[in-house]
Scaffold this active site. Structure first.
Site, PDB file in Angstrom:
ATOM      1  N   ARG A 162     -12.423   1.997  -7.982  1.00  0.00           N
ATOM      2  CA  ARG A 162     -11.569   3.160  -8.266  1.00  0.00           C
ATOM      3  C   ARG A 162     -11.905   3.744  -9.647  1.00  0.00           C
ATOM      4  O   ARG A 162     -12.547   3.081 -10.462  1.00  0.00           O
ATOM      5  CB  ARG A 162     -10.099   2.736  -8.209  1.00  0.00           C
ATOM      6  CG  ARG A 162      -9.679   2.408  -6.798  1.00  0.00           C
ATOM      7  CD  ARG A 162      -8.187   2.329  -6.668  1.00  0.00           C
ATOM      8  NE  ARG A 162      -7.841   2.035  -5.284  1.00  0.00           N
ATOM      9  CZ  ARG A 162      -6.633   2.177  -4.772  1.00  0.00           C
ATOM     10  NH1 ARG A 162      -5.634   2.600  -5.522  1.00  0.00           N
ATOM     11  NH2 ARG A 162      -6.405   1.894  -3.507  1.00  0.00           N
ATOM     12  N   ASP A 221       0.830  -1.209   0.000  1.00  0.00           N
ATOM     13  CA  ASP A 221       0.000   0.000   0.000  1.00  0.00           C
ATOM     14  C   ASP A 221       0.865   1.260   0.000  1.00  0.00           C
ATOM     15  O   ASP A 221       1.973   1.262   0.537  1.00  0.00           O
ATOM     16  CB  ASP A 221      -0.914  -0.021   1.238  1.00  0.00           C
ATOM     17  CG  ASP A 221      -2.056   0.971   1.128  1.00  0.00           C
ATOM     18  OD1 ASP A 221      -2.421   1.346  -0.018  1.00  0.00           O
ATOM     19  OD2 ASP A 221      -2.590   1.374   2.168  1.00  0.00           O
ATOM     20  N   ASN A 273     -11.089  -2.652  -5.045  1.00  0.00           N
ATOM     21  CA  ASN A 273     -10.368  -1.713  -5.910  1.00  0.00           C
ATOM     22  C   ASN A 273     -11.067  -1.508  -7.262  1.00  0.00           C
ATOM     23  O   ASN A 273     -10.778  -0.542  -7.969  1.00  0.00           O
ATOM     24  CB  ASN A 273      -8.913  -2.165  -6.133  1.00  0.00           C
ATOM     25  CG  ASN A 273      -8.029  -2.031  -4.907  1.00  0.00           C
ATOM     26  OD1 ASN A 273      -7.092  -2.799  -4.711  1.00  0.00           O
ATOM     27  ND2 ASN A 273      -8.298  -1.051  -4.060  1.00  0.00           N
ATOM     28  N   GLU A 316       1.712 -13.262  12.492  1.00  0.00           N
ATOM     29  CA  GLU A 316       2.307 -12.093  13.144  1.00  0.00           C
ATOM     30  C   GLU A 316       2.144 -10.893  12.217  1.00  0.00           C
ATOM     31  O   GLU A 316       2.481 -10.965  11.031  1.00  0.00           O
ATOM     32  CB  GLU A 316       3.797 -12.328  13.421  1.00  0.00           C
ATOM     33  CG  GLU A 316       4.075 -13.476  14.366  1.00  0.00           C
ATOM     34  CD  GLU A 316       3.487 -13.262  15.763  1.00  0.00           C
ATOM     35  OE1 GLU A 316       3.402 -12.098  16.204  1.00  0.00           O
ATOM     36  OE2 GLU A 316       3.110 -14.263  16.404  1.00  0.00           O
ATOM     37  N   ARG A 376      -1.269   9.108 -10.115  1.00  0.00           N
ATOM     38  CA  ARG A 376      -1.239   7.897  -9.281  1.00  0.00           C
ATOM     39  C   ARG A 376      -0.646   6.682 -10.001  1.00  0.00           C
ATOM     40  O   ARG A 376       0.056   5.871  -9.403  1.00  0.00           O
ATOM     41  CB  ARG A 376      -2.665   7.546  -8.825  1.00  0.00           C
ATOM     42  CG  ARG A 376      -3.279   8.532  -7.845  1.00  0.00           C
ATOM     43  CD  ARG A 376      -4.692   8.098  -7.473  1.00  0.00           C
ATOM     44  NE  ARG A 376      -4.710   6.768  -6.897  1.00  0.00           N
ATOM     45  CZ  ARG A 376      -4.501   6.499  -5.606  1.00  0.00           C
ATOM     46  NH1 ARG A 376      -4.303   7.478  -4.759  1.00  0.00           N
ATOM     47  NH2 ARG A 376      -4.529   5.257  -5.173  1.00  0.00           N
ATOM     48  N   SER A 425      -8.049  -4.746   5.259  1.00  0.00           N
ATOM     49  CA  SER A 425      -8.647  -4.421   3.954  1.00  0.00           C
ATOM     50  C   SER A 425      -9.110  -5.668   3.196  1.00  0.00           C
ATOM     51  O   SER A 425      -8.897  -5.770   1.987  1.00  0.00           O
ATOM     52  CB  SER A 425      -7.685  -3.585   3.107  1.00  0.00           C
ATOM     53  OG  SER A 425      -7.390  -2.371   3.759  1.00  0.00           O
ATOM     54  N   TRP A 475       2.750   7.967  -2.744  1.00  0.00           N
ATOM     55  CA  TRP A 475       4.126   8.132  -3.222  1.00  0.00           C
ATOM     56  C   TRP A 475       4.132   9.046  -4.452  1.00  0.00           C
ATOM     57  O   TRP A 475       4.966   9.944  -4.565  1.00  0.00           O
ATOM     58  CB  TRP A 475       4.701   6.756  -3.574  1.00  0.00           C
ATOM     59  CG  TRP A 475       6.147   6.737  -3.977  1.00  0.00           C
ATOM     60  CD1 TRP A 475       7.226   6.524  -3.173  1.00  0.00           C
ATOM     61  CD2 TRP A 475       6.668   6.934  -5.308  1.00  0.00           C
ATOM     62  NE1 TRP A 475       8.390   6.576  -3.908  1.00  0.00           N
ATOM     63  CE2 TRP A 475       8.073   6.824  -5.220  1.00  0.00           C
ATOM     64  CE3 TRP A 475       6.091   7.188  -6.555  1.00  0.00           C
ATOM     65  CZ2 TRP A 475       8.904   6.965  -6.326  1.00  0.00           C
ATOM     66  CZ3 TRP A 475       6.919   7.338  -7.661  1.00  0.00           C
ATOM     67  CH2 TRP A 475       8.312   7.221  -7.545  1.00  0.00           C
TER      68      TRP A 475
HETATM   69  C1  IPE Z   1      -5.438  -2.760  -0.095  1.00  0.00           C
HETATM   70  O1  IPE Z   1      -5.111  -1.409  -0.255  1.00  0.00           O
HETATM   71  C2  IPE Z   1      -5.432  -3.457  -1.415  1.00  0.00           C
HETATM   72  C3  IPE Z   1      -4.136  -3.589  -2.091  1.00  0.00           C
HETATM   73  C4  IPE Z   1      -2.984  -3.154  -1.674  1.00  0.00           C
HETATM   74  C5  IPE Z   1      -4.177  -4.264  -3.346  1.00  0.00           C
HETATM   75  P1  IPE Z   1      -6.231  -0.285  -0.347  1.00  0.00           P
HETATM   76  O2  IPE Z   1      -5.518   1.012  -0.496  1.00  0.00           O
HETATM   77  O3  IPE Z   1      -7.222  -0.626  -1.381  1.00  0.00           O
HETATM   78  O4  IPE Z   1      -6.942  -0.385   1.085  1.00  0.00           O
HETATM   79  P2  IPE Z   1      -7.807   0.679   1.890  1.00  0.00           P
HETATM   80  O5  IPE Z   1      -8.818   1.224   0.933  1.00  0.00           O
HETATM   81  O6  IPE Z   1      -6.878   1.738   2.365  1.00  0.00           O
HETATM   82  O7  IPE Z   1      -8.399  -0.093   3.024  1.00  0.00           O
HETATM   83  C1  IPE Z   2      -1.771   0.179  -3.310  1.00  0.00           C
HETATM   84  O1  IPE Z   2      -1.506   1.542  -3.338  1.00  0.00           O
HETATM   85  C2  IPE Z   2      -1.994  -0.394  -4.698  1.00  0.00           C
HETATM   86  C3  IPE Z   2      -3.385  -0.794  -4.971  1.00  0.00           C
HETATM   87  C4  IPE Z   2      -4.367  -0.734  -4.117  1.00  0.00           C
HETATM   88  C5  IPE Z   2      -3.658  -1.317  -6.284  1.00  0.00           C
HETATM   89  P1  IPE Z   2      -2.664   2.610  -3.314  1.00  0.00           P
HETATM   90  O2  IPE Z   2      -3.049   2.930  -4.713  1.00  0.00           O
HETATM   91  O3  IPE Z   2      -3.781   2.189  -2.437  1.00  0.00           O
HETATM   92  O4  IPE Z   2      -1.920   3.853  -2.675  1.00  0.00           O
HETATM   93  P2  IPE Z   2      -2.510   4.892  -1.637  1.00  0.00           P
HETATM   94  O5  IPE Z   2      -2.986   4.116  -0.435  1.00  0.00           O
HETATM   95  O6  IPE Z   2      -3.621   5.609  -2.329  1.00  0.00           O
HETATM   96  O7  IPE Z   2      -1.356   5.782  -1.314  1.00  0.00           O
HETATM   97 MG    MG Z   3      -4.139   2.409  -0.445  1.00  0.00          MG
END
Ligand code: IPE
Ligand code: IPE
Ligand code: MG
Length: 247
Positions: A71, A20, A68, A207, A33, A196, A25
């Site tokens: 999104r 995550d 996801n 752990e 993104r 998640s 980043w």
């Molecule tokens: C969890 O990250 C899923 C993956 C890394 C693939 P998310 O960014 O989707 O999780 P939430 O929305 O913060 O719980």
């Molecule tokens: C995890 O990074 C990758 C996926 C969920 C596919 P994010 O895209 O959730 O990154 P943040 O949490 O928005 O920074």
């Molecule tokens: Mg995320």
């Protein structure tokens, strides 16, 4: 080349990772993104190599959750494109390093192009034994358990098993990770402390390790930190520390 036989006793057999922080980043660099997701591929490579070198038997990476799909369409499309490209680009090296790839999740929801690449990648690496890399795509822990329950119900309906034979072992045997040891170490980057909807059933006694570093910055030093944290844990499984120390 390291093998499972060289695994240090403090090394986890199975590591599960929520990768995550890609979006943040990128945002911190004023980038879109999807470039954060691209930057995350390097951390995937380093983690796969690092786990294989340490003698980890199975590594499970959460790449795309069932949630996801909600999104923005462009981000989803870019991610799918990245998965296809990464499989094409990395399969040879993974194969050479003895890594077997498996994809877990509701793969029927993926486009044909992605499914075809998955099938080719799994087939190409099927006989490798050094480490199994499970990639969770369109995966949800609740989906996995519901699917297992449905399969067992179907077997009961066909008269193959009776309802009283449904127990923890028979449910576990229908899950996507059936046959793998349960994860010993769970890592989540990006600072959030939640599951998640990842591997809800199998994480019962895992752990948990959470770190603030964003996924594209997760390198071998960070993996080492997580492994050290794991090596320092006493796993009690409900017993007292005195009981555990005796065995
Ligand atoms: C969890 O990250 C899923 C993956 C890394 C693939 P998310 O960014 O989707 O999780 P939430 O929305 O913060 O719980
Ligand atoms: C995890 O990074 C990758 C996926 C969920 C596919 P994010 O895209 O959730 O990154 P943040 O949490 O928005 O920074
Ligand atoms: Mg995320």
């Amino acid at each position: 080349m390291a093998s499972t036989h060289t695994r240090d006793p403090g090394t986890p057999r199975h590591v599960a990772v929520i990768m995550d922080g890609n979006g943040r980043w990128a945002s911190r660099r004023a980038l879109p993104r999807h470039l954060g997701h691209r930057a995350g591929v390097k951390a995937v490579r380093s983690t796969v190599e690092g786990c294989a070198r340490r003698g980890v038997e199975a590594l499970t990476l959460f790449a795309f959750s069932s949630e996801n799909w909600g999104r923005p369409a462009e981000e989803v499309a870019r991610l799918m494109q990245l998965f296809v490209e990464a499989m094409e680009r990395e399969v040879e090296e993974l194969d050479r390093n003895g890594i077997r790839l498996r994809f877990i999740g509701d793969l029927g929801t993926l486009k044909a192009e992605v499914r075809e690449r998955i099938a080719a990648t799994e087939e190409r690496t099927a006989s490798n034994t050094r480490m199994t890399l499970n990639v969770a795509l369109s995966y949800g822990g609740r989906w996995d358990i519901a699917r297992a329950a449905r399969r067992l119900a179907e077997r009961v309906a066909r008269g193959e098993i009776t309802p009283d034979s449904v127990d923890e072992a028979s449910i576990a045997a229908e899950l996507e990770l059936a046959g793998s040891p349960e994860p010993d170490l769970f890592i989540r980057t990006g600072g959030e402390q939640r599951l998640s909807n990842f591997l809800l059933w199998s994480l019962a006694y895992t752990e948990l390790y959470f770190c603030d570093v964003l996924w594209p910055d997760f390198d071998d030093d960070e993996l080492e930190r997580a492994c050290r944290h794991f090596a320092g844990r006493q796993r009690r499984y409900g017993l007292t520390s005195e009981q555990v120390a005796r065995v």
